[in-house]
Scaffold this active site. Structure first.
Site, mmCIF file in Angstrom:
data_model
loop_
_atom_site.group_PDB
_atom_site.id
_atom_site.type_symbol
_atom_site.label_atom_id
_atom_site.label_comp_id
_atom_site.label_asym_id
_atom_site.label_seq_id
_atom_site.Cartn_x
_atom_site.Cartn_y
_atom_site.Cartn_z
ATOM 1 N N ALA A 65 124.160 -53.856 -1.547
ATOM 2 C CA ALA A 65 123.100 -53.223 -2.330
ATOM 3 C C ALA A 65 123.636 -52.893 -3.719
ATOM 4 O O ALA A 65 124.846 -52.904 -3.947
ATOM 5 C CB ALA A 65 122.651 -51.949 -1.627
ATOM 6 N N GLY A 104 123.747 -55.432 2.553
ATOM 7 C CA GLY A 104 122.453 -56.065 2.282
ATOM 8 C C GLY A 104 122.583 -57.569 2.118
ATOM 9 O O GLY A 104 121.652 -58.319 2.431
ATOM 10 N N GLU A 107 122.577 -58.941 5.448
ATOM 11 C CA GLU A 107 121.228 -58.774 5.996
ATOM 12 C C GLU A 107 120.262 -59.822 5.438
ATOM 13 O O GLU A 107 119.347 -60.258 6.129
ATOM 14 C CB GLU A 107 120.724 -57.355 5.715
ATOM 15 C CG GLU A 107 121.503 -56.317 6.520
ATOM 16 C CD GLU A 107 121.034 -54.903 6.237
ATOM 17 O OE1 GLU A 107 121.194 -54.465 5.085
ATOM 18 O OE2 GLU A 107 120.492 -54.262 7.148
ATOM 19 N N GLU A 127 128.223 -50.273 5.492
ATOM 20 C CA GLU A 127 127.441 -49.090 5.089
ATOM 21 C C GLU A 127 127.990 -47.785 5.636
ATOM 22 O O GLU A 127 127.878 -46.735 5.008
ATOM 23 C CB GLU A 127 125.986 -49.248 5.535
ATOM 24 C CG GLU A 127 125.165 -50.197 4.690
ATOM 25 C CD GLU A 127 125.366 -51.663 5.030
ATOM 26 O OE1 GLU A 127 126.246 -51.980 5.862
ATOM 27 O OE2 GLU A 127 124.640 -52.500 4.470
#
Ligand SMILES: NC(=O)c1ccc[n+]([C@@H]2O[C@H](COP(=O)([O-])OP(=O)(O)OC[C@H]3O[C@@H](n4cnc5c(N)ncnc54)[C@H](O)[C@@H]3O)[C@@H](O)[C@H]2O)c1
Length: 695
Positions: A65, A104, A107, A127
């Protein structure tokens, strides 16, 4: 090639669409990347592309992210929008992965139908290290590919896995040897094959076999909870990550996603992750020294000398050998040298991460000697002899004589005045403190201490070499105890007072342990040895510590200190005899014992540290408030989910902290309770200690 947004471009190779993300340095998922992914997929649908390849420019696939967007206003499409556009696409989507697909980024890759990766690529969901969990389906999709035990391991540790390991479970469909061009070619070929062979649009969300096989079985969850219990104590995020995987196992995919979202939001809006995200930036800021610009020349350190092979010297030497820098270690006699090198070898042999070959290789980088003249070819020498000013001055005078003119001389002193040490040399500008923490090969903190004359190159070298050996370096000024120990000393005064007033050592230690620190002051004293600096001849029963030593209590080393230790397990038990001794001592001193609340223990142990930290900052011995926090998290085990003492005080509220400090100044007295002018001012103005910076 068409630019979709400032960081995403679109092109076609035959009938295959190629979406390229180029958002340096790590292709973080900024809003314009998300926007580009959504637009790129829409374009591929619009122009009837047969397949889509998602690839990244630069050194890595999407590495996570954009954490600078956290807490800000949401802009552009959500990550989920981008993911759905890929996963629900009417044509196969192939992710081409190099570098690191993290958080992310992974993901996103999990929403492609296929993944092709370079052999050197790494995959992970880190994370948890920011007090979070992967909030975009990572916890629901990953276990469907790698299985529940591995997914649990990855989300609770943040560990990365390589391509080979990823390929075992189907996280990667094809591993490519070669460079970025080879990756692109292989991804295009894969896409063409998928089209030609009419391969299914494989959605990870629909692969239920590995999660269903664990349904109703608590064993993998019990195992991971037991495994991480110690390390994860006090942290919410590891447990929440586990709960998400439980949801992946026990709930339908969409329900699991909802649970993941709910737990993610709770962490994201909670205090722990806020503290951990703050801390992430604090650690990066610590390396910057305002008056030592980035382009300051740094000495080329090819060989390091270490003087003294005791507790600290041996560990310090290991740090350099670990990164391939040869070390010369000098002791005062052969026996001490043999003992010191023996300990180093044993430490390597005991370490599970070092293979027997590595042990030999690292030991071969460490050369022992009893002659300081052998430091002649060292670029940096770190002194770690006994904590005694006369001795330090003596050895520094000698080092100055035998070392190259441009060599940097550092002291590992815990408290002594660096300028006084430097004055024994003809090169005070090349003298600096490099304060390692025990065990020096393990503890991450390196408190560098600048003397009045330390040159920018000397400082820059100490900071740079710290990074090179994997430490977090913080620059402190030359005051008594520098940043960390100066604050610790204030806590000690109050802890010793508290037990006279009726708190037990066990209570004080428990309160601090429950706060999240690894141990309290009395357990710490027992570990270090109560007789450090104690002499039977001069002992006069004038402190609790003296009477403890006089009665044969030396701490863990002889099984009796503030606690009694089980000879087998070394488990501590509170000792009523100690409580009696303390009470008798207090009575003799005319101190009335009373019940002390846990809250009072907490305030009286931690507020003097906060106050001292503010004084250190105000007096310019720390560059920024966040540096004080970095010292405490890395050097003393302050729980990172509370940010550090400065950040914590800000989160309690400085007005409240100031109020309590003034209260204790009135009722107890002592210079450590005199409120720091900076703290008082910030409390009035609504300022924050952790944001305060000098220079
Ligand atoms: N132990 C800790 O937790 C810790 C932490 C941070 C800093 N320090 C500092 O590190 C320094 C060393 O502490 P330590 O705990 O390693 O002590 P230590 O007693 O374990 O080791 C000191 C070593 O220095 C050797 N030595 C003494 N004089 C010498 C000389 N003239 N030439 C060569 N070698 C000589 C001794 O033989 C001994 O092996 C001290 O300044 C201490 O304050 C200690």
């Amino acid at each position: 090639m068409a630019e979709l947004t400032e960081s995403v471009s679109y092109e076609r190779d035959g009938d295959v669409a190629i979406i390229t993300v180029d958002n340096p340095p790590v292709n973080a998922l900024s809003w314009h990347v998300r926007q580009g992914l959504v637009d790129g997929m829409a374009q591929a649908v619009a122009d009837d592309s047969a397949a889509v390849v998602l690839i990244c420019a630069g050194r890595t696939f999407i590495a996570g992210a954009d954490i600078s967007e956290f807490g800000g206003e949401a802009k552009g499409p959500s990550l989920q929008d981008a993911q759905s556009a890929m996963e629900d696409a009417p044509m196969p989507v192939v992710a081409a992965i190099h570098g690191t697909a993290l958080g992310g980024g992974l993901e996103v890759a999990l929403c492609a139908h296929y993944r092709v990766a370079l052999a050197s690529a790494k995959f992970g969901l880190p994370e948890v290290n920011l007090g979070l969990l992967p909030g975009a389906g990572g916890t629901q999709r990953l276990p469907r590919l790698v299985g529940v035990p591995k997914a649990l391991d990855m989300v609770t540790s943040g560990r990365h896995i390589g391509s080979a390991e990823a390929a075992e479970g189907g996280l990667v469909d094809e591993v490519i040897d070669g460079d970025h061009d080879a990756l692109r070619a292989a991804a295009l070929a894969f896409a063409a094959r998928a089209v030609a062979n009419n391969m299914p649009l494989a959605k990870v969300r629909e692969r239920n076999e590995l999660v269903e096989s664990v349904r109703g079985d608590s064993a993998p969850f019990d195992a991971i909870r037991a495994k991480i219990a110690r390390k994860a104590r006090g942290f919410l995020a590891p447990e929440y990550n586990i709960r998400c995987i439980e949801a992946a196992v026990n709930l339908p995919f969409d329900e699991g996603l909802k649970e993941e979202r709910r737990l993610f939001m709770e962490l994201m809006t909670g205090p722990q992750s806020a503290a951990q995200r703050y801390y992430f930036f604090a650690e990066r800021a610590a390396n910057k020294v305002p008056d030592v610009p980035k382009d300051t020349p740094v000495a080329d350190v090819r060989r390091v000398g270490v003087l003294g092979a005791g507790t600290m010297g041996g560990g310090i030497a290991m740090n350099f050998a670990n990164v391939g820098i040869p070390v010369t270690i000098v002791e005062r006699d052969q026996e001490s040298l043999d003992r010191g090198l023996g300990v180093v070898r044993k430490n390597y042999e005991r370490s599970r991460s070092t293979t027997p070959e590595q042990v030999e290789q690292r030991m071969s980088l460490i050369t022992g000697s009893t002659d300081q003249a052998d430091f002649g070819d060292c670029d940096l020498v770190i002194e770690a002899v006994f904590e005694d000013m006369d001795l330090k001055q003596q050895v520094f005078a000698k080092l100055d004589e035998v070392c190259k003119p441009d060599a940097i001389l550092a002291s590992n002193t815990s408290y002594l005045n660096i300028d006084q040490i430097a004055s024994a040399t003809s090169r005070p500008s090349q003298v600096i403190g490099m304060h390692f923490f025990s065990p020096a090969n393990v503890m991450k903190l390196l408190e560098n201490v600048r003397g009045a004359e330390s040159s920018p190159t000397t400082i820059a070298t100490a900071m740079t070499i710290g990074k090179q050996i994997g430490k977090v370096a913080v620059l402190a000024g030359n005051c008594d105890g520098f940043i960390g120990n100066r604050m610790l000393a204030r806590r000690r005064v109050e802890a010793d007072r508290l037990i006279l007033e009726g708190a037990t050592p066990e209570q004080v230690d428990r309160v601090l342990y429950d706060f999240g620190l690894p141990m309290g002051p009395f357990a710490m004293s027992d570990l270090a040895g109560l007789d450090i600096g104690w002499k039977a001849e001069t002992s006069s029963g004038s402190t609790v510590r003296e009477i403890m030593c006089e009665s044969g209590r030396r701490g863990q080393k002889n099984g009796r200190g503030y606690y009694t230790y089980d000879p087998e397990t070394r488990a501590p038990t509170p000792d009523p005899e100690v409580v009696d001794m303390i009470r008798d001592f207090a009575v003799a001193k005319g101190i009335e014992q009373r019940e002390v609340t846990d809250q009072e223990v907490l305030e009286r142990c931690l507020y003097p540290m906060v106050n001292e930290g503010a004084k250190i900052l105000d007096e310019g011995y720390a560059i920024r408030g966040s540096d004080v926090d970095v010292v405490w998290v890395n050097g003393y085990g302050w729980p990172v989910y509370r940010g550090g003492p400065m950040y914590w005080a800000d989160s309690v509220g400085l007005a409240e902290v100031a109020d309590r400090i003034r209260h204790y100044a009135d009722t107890l007295g002592g210079s450590h309770w005199q409120i720091s002018p900076l703290l008082a001012r910030l409390a009035d103005e609504g300022g924050k200690l952790h944001q305060h910076a000098n220079g």
